[in-house]
Design a protein around this motif. Sequence first.
Motif, PDB file in Angstrom:
ATOM      1  N   MET A  80       0.794  -1.454  -0.206  1.00  9.96           N
ATOM      2  CA  MET A  80      -0.335  -0.192  -0.193  1.00  9.96           C
ATOM      3  C   MET A  80       0.324   1.215   0.026  1.00  9.96           C
ATOM      4  SD  MET A  80      -3.467  -0.815   1.913  1.00  9.96           S
ATOM      5  CE  MET A  80      -2.221  -1.685   3.538  1.00  9.96           C
ATOM      6  N   GLN A  81       2.337   0.846   0.656  1.00  7.17           N
ATOM      7  CA  GLN A  81       2.812   1.956   0.733  1.00  7.17           C
ATOM      8  C   GLN A  81       3.598   2.632  -1.224  1.00  7.17           C
ATOM      9  OE1 GLN A  81       2.950   0.197   3.491  1.00  7.17           O
ATOM     10  NE2 GLN A  81       1.904   1.848   4.662  1.00  7.17           N
ATOM     11  N   ALA A 139       0.825   4.389  -2.388  1.00  5.33           N
ATOM     12  CA  ALA A 139       0.680   5.955  -2.318  1.00  5.33           C
ATOM     13  C   ALA A 139       1.462   6.677  -1.998  1.00  5.33           C
ATOM     14  CB  ALA A 139      -0.013   5.770  -0.491  1.00  5.33           C
ATOM     15  N   PHE A 160      -5.764   7.328   0.782  1.00  6.58           N
ATOM     16  CA  PHE A 160      -5.096   6.772   1.794  1.00  6.58           C
ATOM     17  C   PHE A 160      -5.471   8.255   2.861  1.00  6.58           C
ATOM     18  CE2 PHE A 160      -2.595   4.553  -1.530  1.00  6.58           C
ATOM     19  CZ  PHE A 160      -3.090   3.318  -0.952  1.00  6.58           C
TER      20      PHE A 160
END
Lengths: 216, 279
Positions: free
Chosen positions: B234-235, B238, B262
């Motif tokens: 997910m980072q 993002a 996010f």
Amino acid sequence: MAKVMHEEIINLKKEFIEMANLALSMLDDAINALINKDIELAKTVDKRKRSIRDYDVDMEEKVLKLIALYQPMAIDLRRLATILKNITYLYRLGRYGKDIAATVKNFVDLPPLSESLGIIHMWEHVKPMIEDAIEAFDVEDISKLKNFEERDNEVDQLRWSIFRESVSYMMEYPKYITACAYILMIARYLERCGDHACKMAEKIHYMVTGDHIEIS
Amino acid sequence: MNVKVSLKKKNMMNEKFGQKFEPIAPYENDIIIKSKKLNLWYDDNHALIDIDIKVKRNKITAIIGPSGCGKSTLIRSFNRMNDIIDCCKIEGEVNYHGKNIYSDDINIIQIRKSIGMIFQKPNPFPMSIFDNIAYGPRLHKEYRNVDLDELVEKNLKRAVIWEEVKDRLEDSAISLSGGQQQRICIARALAIEPDVILMDEPTSSLDPIATRKIEELIFELKKKYTVVIVTHNMQQAARISDYTGFMYLGEMIEFGETEQIFEKPRKELTERYITGRFG
């Protein structure tokens, strides 16, 4: 690992409430010491300045560590961002308490100036704003923050009213000029405390809703 | 209405200087891939349910979601990679430049040439670095008169690996490290001038340094290409994407600008997933 992070955030929130109560107690005791000319109580406020500093440094480290280790998102990130910003405001509140306590010795042999000039009245407006902000943060509910702008305007008006009264008092009784100058300073500190409560409310609003607002 | 008025004004102003104002392309013209009620089954397993998604030109679109949610299936349906799976049945549309790629008159080879794919595990061909890059152009007629040396160099540079391999182009691509192999695969995909690049977890088998290089490369690629990336990280989504879609059990739960997804997701399910309060 997310579970560990969530537990850490819960602990940080508890710690934030402790720090907030410490800052509030420093201000509350400083005002009480001022009203009652209680030098001993004023001294205890001064002693608490180290603790509030420790909370500030310690919580900042913990928040940064959590962000670095877990890269939180959404509400978790907003909670941490709010804590990181608001500990600075809490620290400033505590420091204003210390500064007010430091003036108490100048009032010992004087008539009850602070009382007659409305410092208590002003504190009665500012204190619930800080309490409401703390509660809103704790329960994550923004309903108590809704009228902060009006409340802050009232605090500003009280400050100017104290200013006007103090100036006329100084003209009438020049021997109290120094004490009245302290009163002006204290009124200014309390007005800043109201502003800090508003800034905290803005961040708490962001934490709960994700939207930035401005309380001016 | 307002747009027309302002364009007219601008044209009037520009005519004074002997130039005509180019109208801004409407939003729909920026959409390069658009799926409409896309449903996909593997036998009885309904893997994609009514997916409507718009992929914007020169943007990076990330698809996130837990394992088995249909992310890979979705991007594989964008260049008909699912065709080779016998039990797969598709309904709905995937429009590429306004044309449904599942219509009968479509040239699948052309579609796969225009919409390239990068996989999770680097898969260079067991041949030299040079031949890996030249492989696609050699197969396509329109590259018959192209200088392959120049083409290979250009694409290795685009994939930011030229400096690392320029002195050993005849070495086997398989002898390279994982991160280098993945960039060779990207260069190979770029060599036939695609329009869109689909990436299915392109860094999940790479170390952090190789991952960083690929991420920087993806970011560069969006200047010329459109990228759709499936990622578990997910980072990463993002960091690099402009738009993010969150999928769960075959459905597109939420799609929006990455920052919004996010920082302030609208759906509770998205919130729970990205904050790790899931399952």
